[in-house]
Design an enzyme around this catalytic site. Sequence first.
Site, PDB file in Angstrom:
ATOM      1  N   GLY A 208       1.014  -1.242   0.120  1.00 25.29           N
ATOM      2  CA  GLY A 208      -0.084   0.052   0.118  1.00 25.29           C
ATOM      3  C   GLY A 208       0.666   1.184   0.095  1.00 25.29           C
ATOM      4  N   ASN A 209       0.342   2.189   0.344  1.00 28.14           N
ATOM      5  CA  ASN A 209       1.160   3.675   0.428  1.00 28.14           C
ATOM      6  C   ASN A 209       0.472   4.325   1.675  1.00 28.14           C
ATOM      7  OD1 ASN A 209      -0.961   5.354  -1.078  1.00 28.14           O
ATOM      8  ND2 ASN A 209      -0.553   4.118  -2.425  1.00 28.14           N
ATOM      9  N   TYR A 210       0.867   5.486   1.781  1.00 30.15           N
ATOM     10  CA  TYR A 210       0.647   6.724   2.777  1.00 30.15           C
ATOM     11  C   TYR A 210      -0.492   7.304   2.611  1.00 30.15           C
ATOM     12  CZ  TYR A 210       5.143   5.181   4.716  1.00 30.15           C
ATOM     13  OH  TYR A 210       6.226   4.560   5.245  1.00 30.15           O
TER      14      TYR A 210
END
Length: 400
Positions: A208-210
């Site tokens: 995923g990412n932030y």
Amino acid sequence: MLKDKRIILGITGSIAAYKSAYLIRLLVKKGAEVQVVITPAGKEFITPLTLSTLSRHPVISEFFSNRDGSWHSHVDLGLWADAMLIAPATAATIGKMANGIADNMLVTTYLSCKAPVFIAPAMDLDMFAHPTTQQNIDRLRSFGHHIIEPTEGELASALEGKGRMEEPEKIVTLLEHFFAASHTLQKKKILITAGPTYEKIDPVRFIGNYSSGKMGFALAETCARRGADVTLIAGPVSLSAKHPKIKRIDVESAEEMYQAAIKTFPEADAALLCAAVADYRPETSSADKIKRDDKDRMTLHLTANKDIAASLGALKREGQILAGFALETTDEIRHAQEKRKKKNLDFIVLNSLREPGAGFRTDTNKISILDKQGEITAYPLKSKQAVAEDIVNKLETLWI
Ligand code: PMT
């Protein structure tokens, strides 16, 4: 712009309550109908008689009228309003609003209110700076409410700092701008993507990412407030979209986001692609949790996801507007220009992780907009709500 607008003015127990009298006068002069709801503490600072005289309506404070025992319906009041403004808003009321503590008429009315909410904090500088207050304010912001930042100056405590309620003239101007902007996207259908995507490795892990979704949700709220019908395709985020003109579709992976976007796009007048979509996903995802088994290394094989922006760019028909974002860390302008061209975007919003306060998770962003004509407009650091206004203003120029 305020003519015939119905405004609930919530007043709480702060010395700045004296400014409410002038605020009511200004609003009434502009043609607004003002209904005051005051907390018991608020009445210690300004009398209901002053407020009812200026607003030309009886002031509401209790659930029942002391005079005839009739019930004040917070539900009806919440539905009646075109906007709710809490000015001054104390730390206590802000905390109650952020946490749903409906122990007075004002907070109960707030919970029933479907209209946009404006909050003008007023308190001592240390109370304002306290992490609890800031967290509560952030929470209210995440609900899509408008925080009217307090100003700096001398406070009732004789200390100097940030905590003075904004001046009534400025609050009224802000409301006027808000209502002026509320019809410009009437009848437009806008697709917005927001948040991250999660690409499953196994039942407990993902790539995923932030991205928090804050930027995309701010765009959705802005478009909806201006009258557009918004379809918000959201990756996994913990935000809520309150505006009734937002239809939210929750997805998890890039593939799910792609499917929802492809289905929605033909009907849309514009698409604003703000999601941080994973470019790759694991080739396979395991049905069971992958065990460590004392292995020193593990290799994940990744395969490319579809590029949603490029796919919509290829489908774009005459009159449709497509805009995307570029999140960069080096050689920002060049990379953003390349992406705009490659994906057939009408404009691209560049944000760089090298800029403090910009990009993932923050409540602020610093952007440049690069358009098809080669024009580059750089904006200062602003709240994500204000950035969303700038982006939607740019979108609107393409329809003029
Ligand atoms: O959510 P927040 O915490 O508020 O943070 C906001 C943000 C930083 C996520 C946002 O402002 C932002 O920059 N979004 C785009 C992030 C990104 O993935 O940028 P990119 O340069 O990798 O992608 C370029 C464009 O192509 C984007 O519009 C993206 O949505 C789109 N894209 C990318 C890959 C893919 N497979 N499909 C896409 O549609």
